[in-house]
Design a protein around this motif. Structure first.
Motif: not given
Length: 206
Positions: A10-13, A15-16, A18-19, A200, A205
């Motif tokens: 998902n988007e949160m994962e 984003d991780i 990406k970070e 995750m 997450v």
């Protein structure tokens, strides 16, 4: 909920990831600036989960000859990382390090192979150090291996190695800015699905 395929992230994962890429870019920019004696900047990367043909289309012509640095991950995280070096990018690096105006991928000198392998090693190590610092996982990297082939052949390698996990590729794309000149950067970060879940869970997450 566990991840069974890359495309389930998902988007949160994402984003991780990406970070991790952003921190890795910062580390790499510092190391490359020192190696090249030039200002190197790497803006925030983009993370995408792409099908094989989509990834190929993003990277360029399947018949373009490119170089790639491959490293296998082991320990708590298993999988592969692949850093792709375009002709334009390689020419810039080789010129800055050796003074040679361009590199012939099909007839490379030992020093050129050494320089490009070291650049790939710096990039991959920077990402892994970022991943380890964020998640506190132990990752061991194999000795970097360099390959020169048509882009389609290079990209088929991770699919052959990890195709049982997914028919998708996780690609981290960005730009190098070397003293203002913008060059593409493409990294394939491909942990196996079990390792992706380990990451995750470490971050709370899944």
């Amino acid at each position: 909920m566990s991840i069974n395929k890359y495309e389930e992230m998902n988007e949160m994962e994402l984003d991780i990831i990406k970070e991790i890429g952003s921190i890795g870019n910062g580390n790499a920019a510092t190391a490359l600036s020192s190696l090249l004696s030039a200002e190197v900047k790497m803006p925030l990367p983009k993370v995408e989960i792409l099908e094989f043909n989509e990834a190929l289309g993003h990277l360029g012509n399947p018949e373009d000859v490119v170089a790639a640095i491959l490293v296998e991950m082991s320990g708590e995280i298993q999988g592969i990382m692949l850093f792709i070096l375009s002709k334009e990018f390689s020419d810039e690096i080789i010129f800055r390090v050796t003074g040679q105006p361009e590199v012939d991928f099909l007839n490379m000198q030992e020093i050129e192979t050494s320089v490009l392998t070291e650049i790939g090693n710096i990039m991959i190590s920077s990402y892994i150090n970022a991943l380890s610092s964020l998640t506190n996982v132990n990752v061991t990297l194999s000795v970097p291996q360099m390959a020169v082939n048509m882009l389609g052949g290079i990209l088929s390698l991770p699919m052959a190695m990890l195709g049982l996990n997914s028919d998708r590729i996780m690609m981290i794309t960005g730009k190098f800015k070397i003293e203002g000149r913008e060059l593409d950067s493409d990294m394939l970060l491909l942990p196996d699905v079990e390792s992706l879940n380990v990451l995750m869970r470490k971050l709370g997450v899944v």
